[in-house]
Design an enzyme around this catalytic site. Structure first.
Site, short mmCIF file in Angstrom:
data_model
loop_
_atom_site.label_atom_id
_atom_site.label_comp_id
_atom_site.label_asym_id
_atom_site.label_seq_id
_atom_site.Cartn_x
_atom_site.Cartn_y
_atom_site.Cartn_z
N GLY A 1 -3.41 6.26 0.69
CA GLY A 1 -4.72 6.51 1.30
C GLY A 1 -5.51 7.69 0.77
O GLY A 1 -6.29 8.28 1.52
N LYS B 1 0.52 -16.41 5.93
CA LYS B 1 -0.71 -15.69 5.56
C LYS B 1 -1.90 -16.07 6.44
O LYS B 1 -2.69 -15.24 6.83
CB LYS B 1 -1.01 -15.96 4.09
CG LYS B 1 -2.22 -15.23 3.54
CD LYS B 1 -2.30 -15.39 2.04
CE LYS B 1 -3.58 -14.96 1.39
NZ LYS B 1 -4.26 -13.79 1.72
N MET C 1 -3.47 -3.98 -0.52
CA MET C 1 -2.72 -4.69 -1.55
C MET C 1 -2.73 -6.21 -1.40
O MET C 1 -1.87 -6.90 -1.95
CB MET C 1 -1.28 -4.19 -1.59
CG MET C 1 -1.15 -2.72 -1.94
SD MET C 1 -1.99 -2.29 -3.47
CE MET C 1 -0.83 -2.99 -4.64
N HIS D 1 -11.33 -0.28 -7.84
CA HIS D 1 -10.28 -0.76 -8.75
C HIS D 1 -10.13 0.22 -9.92
O HIS D 1 -11.14 0.64 -10.49
CB HIS D 1 -10.64 -2.15 -9.26
CG HIS D 1 -9.57 -2.74 -10.13
ND1 HIS D 1 -8.42 -3.29 -9.61
CD2 HIS D 1 -9.46 -2.81 -11.48
CE1 HIS D 1 -7.64 -3.68 -10.61
NE2 HIS D 1 -8.25 -3.41 -11.75
C1 GRF Z 1 -6.21 3.23 -6.18
O1 GRF Z 1 -5.92 3.47 -7.52
C2 GRF Z 1 -7.22 2.12 -6.05
O2 GRF Z 1 -8.11 2.05 -7.09
C3 GRF Z 1 -6.35 0.89 -6.04
O3 GRF Z 1 -5.19 1.27 -5.34
C4 GRF Z 1 -5.03 2.69 -5.41
C5 GRF Z 1 -4.98 3.17 -4.01
O4 GRF Z 1 -4.72 4.54 -3.90
N1 GRF Z 1 -7.06 -0.23 -5.48
P1 GRF Z 1 -4.93 5.27 -2.51
O5 GRF Z 1 -4.08 4.52 -1.48
O6 GRF Z 1 -6.38 5.24 -2.17
O7 GRF Z 1 -4.41 6.67 -2.74
#
Ligand code: GRF
Length: 206
Positions: A16, A69, A94, A113
């Protein structure tokens, strides 16, 4: 409605740090809205702790406790409909967002991303970039559509890939940029400054 009433729901799965950047940007007033709910599909996500520390309500929809799902997606859709946010932000979430949710919140779901899309979509983008051998990578904030990291691009920023880089060092460099451009994109969205025309997103000039 006052700008600051605009609700943001953030979906998370992990540590996060992007959520943290968004929390701080709302608290400082940089983003003219508030995070009204943080939803996690993972009960262990440290992002939940970050939300609690900021007194933001949390909802855990433990993916593994759903039979499949579709049932999970229905529960998520219901939670989102009840909250009725102006914007849904994926921040280290995720899972692929289900079609029903995309349809219901079309052009109201954003993702960050860690690559310059359309290069290296999906998991482990930084590893993909290193293995491919690119000299420049970066990060992308985009709207979410039915594909995998394929929606219209809002903001991108590039950074170099150094000879000495590991997945960890490149990820860290990119992450610093993520924490800048995600709040920027959310701010623009809440200020209604984004104009989506097909695949292109234009930033309205004053
Ligand atoms: C980040 O690199 C984001 O771009 C990707 O997942 C990672 C999440 O990191 N989608 P965090 O949980 O925000 O630290």
């Amino acid at each position: 409605m006052w700008l600051s009433d605009k609700k943001i729901v953030v979906l998370v799965s992990g540590r996060g740090t992007n959520l943290q950047a968004l929390i701080e940007a709302t608290q400082s007033g940089y983003i003219p809205g508030k995070i009204s709910l943080v939803v996690s599909d993972n009960p262990q996500a440290f992002a939940l702790e970050r939300a609690r520390r900021a007194s933001i309500p949390t909802l855990i929809l433990d993916y593994n406790s759903f039979p499949h799902k579709r049932v999970y997606e229905d529960a998520l859709l219901q939670a989102l409909e009840e909250e009725n946010p102006y914007l849904v932000c994926l921040a280290g979430y995720m899972r692929i967002v289900g079609k029903n949710i995309i349809i219901r919140f079309r052009e109201r779901i954003m993702n960050i991303h860690p690559s310059l899309l359309p290069a290296f979509p999906g998991l482990e983008a930084q590893r993909q970039a290193l293995e491919y051998g690119v000299k420049v990578s970066g990060c992308t904030v985009h709207l979410v559509d039915e594909g995998m990291d394929t929606g219209p691009i809002i903001l991108q920023v590039s950074c170099p890939v150094e000879d000495e880089d590991t997945v960890e060092s490149l990820s860290e460099r990119i992450l610093q940029h993520e924490h800048q451009i995600y709040p920027q994109a959310v701010k623009l969205f809440l200020e209604d400054k984004l104009n989506v025309v097909g695949r292109r997103v234009f930033i309205k000039k004053e």
